[in-house]
Design a protein around this motif. Sequence first.
Motif, PDB file in Angstrom:
ATOM      1  N   LYS A 141       0.813  -1.222   0.000  1.00 41.74           N
ATOM      2  CA  LYS A 141       0.000   0.000   0.000  1.00 41.74           C
ATOM      3  C   LYS A 141       0.846   1.272   0.000  1.00 41.74           C
ATOM      4  CE  LYS A 141      -3.361  -2.770  -0.012  1.00 41.74           C
ATOM      5  NZ  LYS A 141      -3.979  -3.067  -1.350  1.00 41.74           N
ATOM      6  N   ASP A 142       2.159   1.126  -0.124  1.00 35.75           N
ATOM      7  CA  ASP A 142       3.092   2.250  -0.202  1.00 35.75           C
ATOM      8  C   ASP A 142       2.874   3.249   0.934  1.00 35.75           C
ATOM      9  OD1 ASP A 142       5.215   3.764  -1.139  1.00 35.75           O
ATOM     10  OD2 ASP A 142       3.949   4.947  -2.498  1.00 35.75           O
ATOM     11  N   LEU A 143       2.763   2.745   2.142  1.00 32.13           N
ATOM     12  CA  LEU A 143       2.598   3.630   3.289  1.00 32.13           C
ATOM     13  C   LEU A 143       3.803   4.553   3.500  1.00 32.13           C
ATOM     14  CD1 LEU A 143       0.840   1.280   5.861  1.00 32.13           C
ATOM     15  CD2 LEU A 143      -0.178   2.870   4.220  1.00 32.13           C
ATOM     16  N   PRO A 144       5.049   4.054   3.322  1.00 29.47           N
ATOM     17  CA  PRO A 144       6.172   4.999   3.436  1.00 29.47           C
ATOM     18  C   PRO A 144       6.071   6.146   2.432  1.00 29.47           C
ATOM     19  CG  PRO A 144       6.964   2.742   3.550  1.00 29.47           C
ATOM     20  CD  PRO A 144       5.527   2.674   3.138  1.00 29.47           C
ATOM     21  N   GLY A 145       5.628   5.839   1.207  1.00 29.18           N
ATOM     22  CA  GLY A 145       5.457   6.899   0.211  1.00 29.18           C
ATOM     23  C   GLY A 145       4.409   7.911   0.628  1.00 29.18           C
ATOM     24  N   SER A 146       3.313   7.430   1.207  1.00 28.21           N
ATOM     25  CA  SER A 146       2.268   8.350   1.671  1.00 28.21           C
ATOM     26  C   SER A 146       2.783   9.244   2.788  1.00 28.21           C
ATOM     27  CB  SER A 146       1.053   7.555   2.166  1.00 28.21           C
ATOM     28  OG  SER A 146       0.420   6.892   1.088  1.00 28.21           O
ATOM     29  N   TRP A 147       3.569   8.687   3.704  1.00 29.83           N
ATOM     30  CA  TRP A 147       4.111   9.505   4.792  1.00 29.83           C
ATOM     31  C   TRP A 147       5.095  10.552   4.258  1.00 29.83           C
ATOM     32  CZ3 TRP A 147       4.792   4.269   7.582  1.00 29.83           C
ATOM     33  CH2 TRP A 147       3.591   3.920   8.220  1.00 29.83           C
ATOM     34  N   ARG A 148       5.909  10.158   3.265  1.00 32.37           N
ATOM     35  CA  ARG A 148       6.840  11.141   2.693  1.00 32.37           C
ATOM     36  C   ARG A 148       6.076  12.275   2.004  1.00 32.37           C
ATOM     37  NH1 ARG A 148       9.924   6.430   1.622  1.00 32.37           N
ATOM     38  NH2 ARG A 148       9.005   6.216  -0.447  1.00 32.37           N
ATOM     39  N   LEU A 149       5.054  11.922   1.232  1.00 33.37           N
ATOM     40  CA  LEU A 149       4.271  12.946   0.538  1.00 33.37           C
ATOM     41  C   LEU A 149       3.510  13.823   1.520  1.00 33.37           C
ATOM     42  CD1 LEU A 149       2.964  10.716  -2.375  1.00 33.37           C
ATOM     43  CD2 LEU A 149       4.554  12.645  -2.587  1.00 33.37           C
ATOM     44  N   GLN A 150       3.027  13.220   2.597  1.00 33.71           N
ATOM     45  CA  GLN A 150       2.336  14.002   3.623  1.00 33.71           C
ATOM     46  C   GLN A 150       3.274  15.040   4.226  1.00 33.71           C
ATOM     47  OE1 GLN A 150       0.404  11.653   6.650  1.00 33.71           O
ATOM     48  NE2 GLN A 150       0.434  13.323   8.131  1.00 33.71           N
ATOM     49  N   GLY A 151       4.523  14.616   4.495  1.00 29.94           N
ATOM     50  CA  GLY A 151       5.491  15.552   5.045  1.00 29.94           C
ATOM     51  C   GLY A 151       5.790  16.700   4.098  1.00 29.94           C
ATOM     52  N   GLU A 152       5.638  16.446   2.788  1.00 28.88           N
ATOM     53  CA  GLU A 152       5.871  17.481   1.779  1.00 28.88           C
ATOM     54  C   GLU A 152       4.586  18.225   1.409  1.00 28.88           C
ATOM     55  OE1 GLU A 152       7.476  15.237  -1.441  1.00 28.88           O
ATOM     56  OE2 GLU A 152       9.260  14.594  -0.318  1.00 28.88           O
ATOM     57  N   GLN A 153       3.458  17.822   2.038  1.00 29.25           N
ATOM     58  CA  GLN A 153       2.133  18.408   1.751  1.00 29.25           C
ATOM     59  C   GLN A 153       1.797  18.318   0.264  1.00 29.25           C
ATOM     60  OE1 GLN A 153       1.149  22.078   3.853  1.00 29.25           O
ATOM     61  NE2 GLN A 153       2.953  21.810   5.178  1.00 29.25           N
ATOM     62  N   ARG A 154       2.080  17.142  -0.292  1.00 29.32           N
ATOM     63  CA  ARG A 154       1.811  16.900  -1.711  1.00 29.32           C
ATOM     64  C   ARG A 154       0.703  15.873  -1.853  1.00 29.32           C
ATOM     65  NH1 ARG A 154       7.078  14.864  -4.326  1.00 29.32           N
ATOM     66  NH2 ARG A 154       5.770  14.935  -6.204  1.00 29.32           N
ATOM     67  N   TRP A 155      -0.271  16.194  -2.718  1.00 28.49           N
ATOM     68  CA  TRP A 155      -1.401  15.299  -3.008  1.00 28.49           C
ATOM     69  C   TRP A 155      -1.096  14.599  -4.326  1.00 28.49           C
ATOM     70  CZ3 TRP A 155      -6.059  14.555  -0.331  1.00 28.49           C
ATOM     71  CH2 TRP A 155      -7.048  13.838  -1.010  1.00 28.49           C
ATOM     72  N   ARG A 156      -0.697  13.324  -4.252  1.00 26.05           N
ATOM     73  CA  ARG A 156      -0.329  12.600  -5.470  1.00 26.05           C
ATOM     74  C   ARG A 156      -0.963  11.221  -5.438  1.00 26.05           C
ATOM     75  NH1 ARG A 156       3.949   9.442  -7.473  1.00 26.05           N
ATOM     76  NH2 ARG A 156       5.289   9.714  -5.648  1.00 26.05           N
ATOM     77  N   HIS A 157      -1.921  11.014  -6.307  1.00 28.36           N
ATOM     78  CA  HIS A 157      -2.630   9.745  -6.370  1.00 28.36           C
ATOM     79  C   HIS A 157      -1.725   8.659  -6.940  1.00 28.36           C
ATOM     80  CE1 HIS A 157      -5.316   6.690  -8.178  1.00 28.36           C
ATOM     81  NE2 HIS A 157      -6.053   6.938  -7.112  1.00 28.36           N
TER      82      HIS A 157
END
Length: 348
Positions: A141-157
Motif C-alpha cells: 500500500k506504499d505507506l512509506p510513500g504516503s508519509w513522505r508525501l504528507q510531510g511534503e504536503q503533496r497530493w499525489r494519487h
Amino acid sequence: MRARPSVTTSTGPGPSSAAGTGERGAGNGVVLTVLHEDDLPPSRDLLHDLAGEVRYARRAELGDALRGSDALLMWDSFSPALREAWHHADALRWIHVAAAGVDRLLFDDLRASDVIVTNSRGVFDRPIAEYVLACVLAFAKDLPGSWRLQGEQRWRHRVTERIDGKTVMIVGTGAIGREIARMLRAVGLTVLGAGRSTRDGDADFGAVYDSSRLAALVADVDYLVNVAPLTGETRRLIDADVLAALKPAARLINVGRGETVDTEALVEALRSGRLAGAALDVFEEEPLPAGHPLWSFPQVLISPHMSGDAAGWQEALADTFLENLRRYVAGAPLINVVDKHLGFVVSP
C-alpha cells in the motif's frame, strides 16, 4: 554437599544485591545467578520464592557469582560475559536465555559440556508475525510513500498492490516461521517454507524446500521472509546469488539474524534496482552505524531489532523462565531445550 534437583529435558526491578552475596529464598538448595545489565526481570519476588539463593551480577561480576551456582538466567541475553567467566562455572547445570536466538551464547566449551540450555521460544512468535504482515502491507500500500508525501504536503494519487495471491517464502520453519505462515495464509498469500530438508504436506507451509538450494527456489517469490537462526549453514545464506534470483519486484523481510544476509550484496541489489525493497529489523552490526548505505534507500524500512518486543514482552520472558524454574526445582522436564549443536530448539 548441597542436594540439587535432577535435571530432565523436554522439547515441548529494584536494586540488585552484590554478586556472590545472594538473597536467600525457599531453602531448596538451588543457587540461581541472574546476569543483567540495567534492568532486572519482573516478578523478582517469585525468583526468591522458588530458588534457595538468588545472586545478581553484571558482566564484570559474573565470575564471582557463578561459583557454586546451579542455574544461570541470561536476562542480558546478548552479553558475552558467560564465555569470559566460564572457568568459574564449577556447579552450573542449566542456563536459560531470555531470548529466542542463542547464537551469541553458544561457544565450544559450552557445547561440549553437560550444561542444559533453554530459551524463550514462544514469546515472540505472534508479535513478529504481526510485524511481518505490517511490512507486507506497508510495501503493498506504499505507506512509506504516503508519509513522505504528507510531510511534503503533496497530493499525489497512486495505484497500490493487492496482497492476495502473492507468494511468500519463509526461510526458517521453527515456531516463529510457522506463526508467520499461518498469519500470511489467512490474508490470502501463498506460503512456502525453506528449512533443513525438503518435505511435502506440512501443516503450516504445505511444501518445505531445502534452504541450501535457495537461489534455485525464489524466482517466483514476491516476499522473501527470513527468520532463520544463525548457524554455520545459515550465515550469509541470503547472498548475491539468492538476491539476483529474485524478481525485481520482490521484497526481502529480515526478522531473523543480520548475519544470515550478505549486507554488501543487499546494498548492491537495492542500489541497482534488482530488488524492489527490504524491511530490516536485524543487521550484521547493531546498532546500524550512522552513514551506512541502508539508511539512505527510500525503499528500505529499518527498525532497531524490535519486531518481537510488543507490550508485555518482558513479563512474558519472565513467565517463561519461572515455568522452567518451577520444573527445575521439582525435577520435572524442562521446556524449550536447545540442541546446542544445531543452535535451536528442535520441534517434536
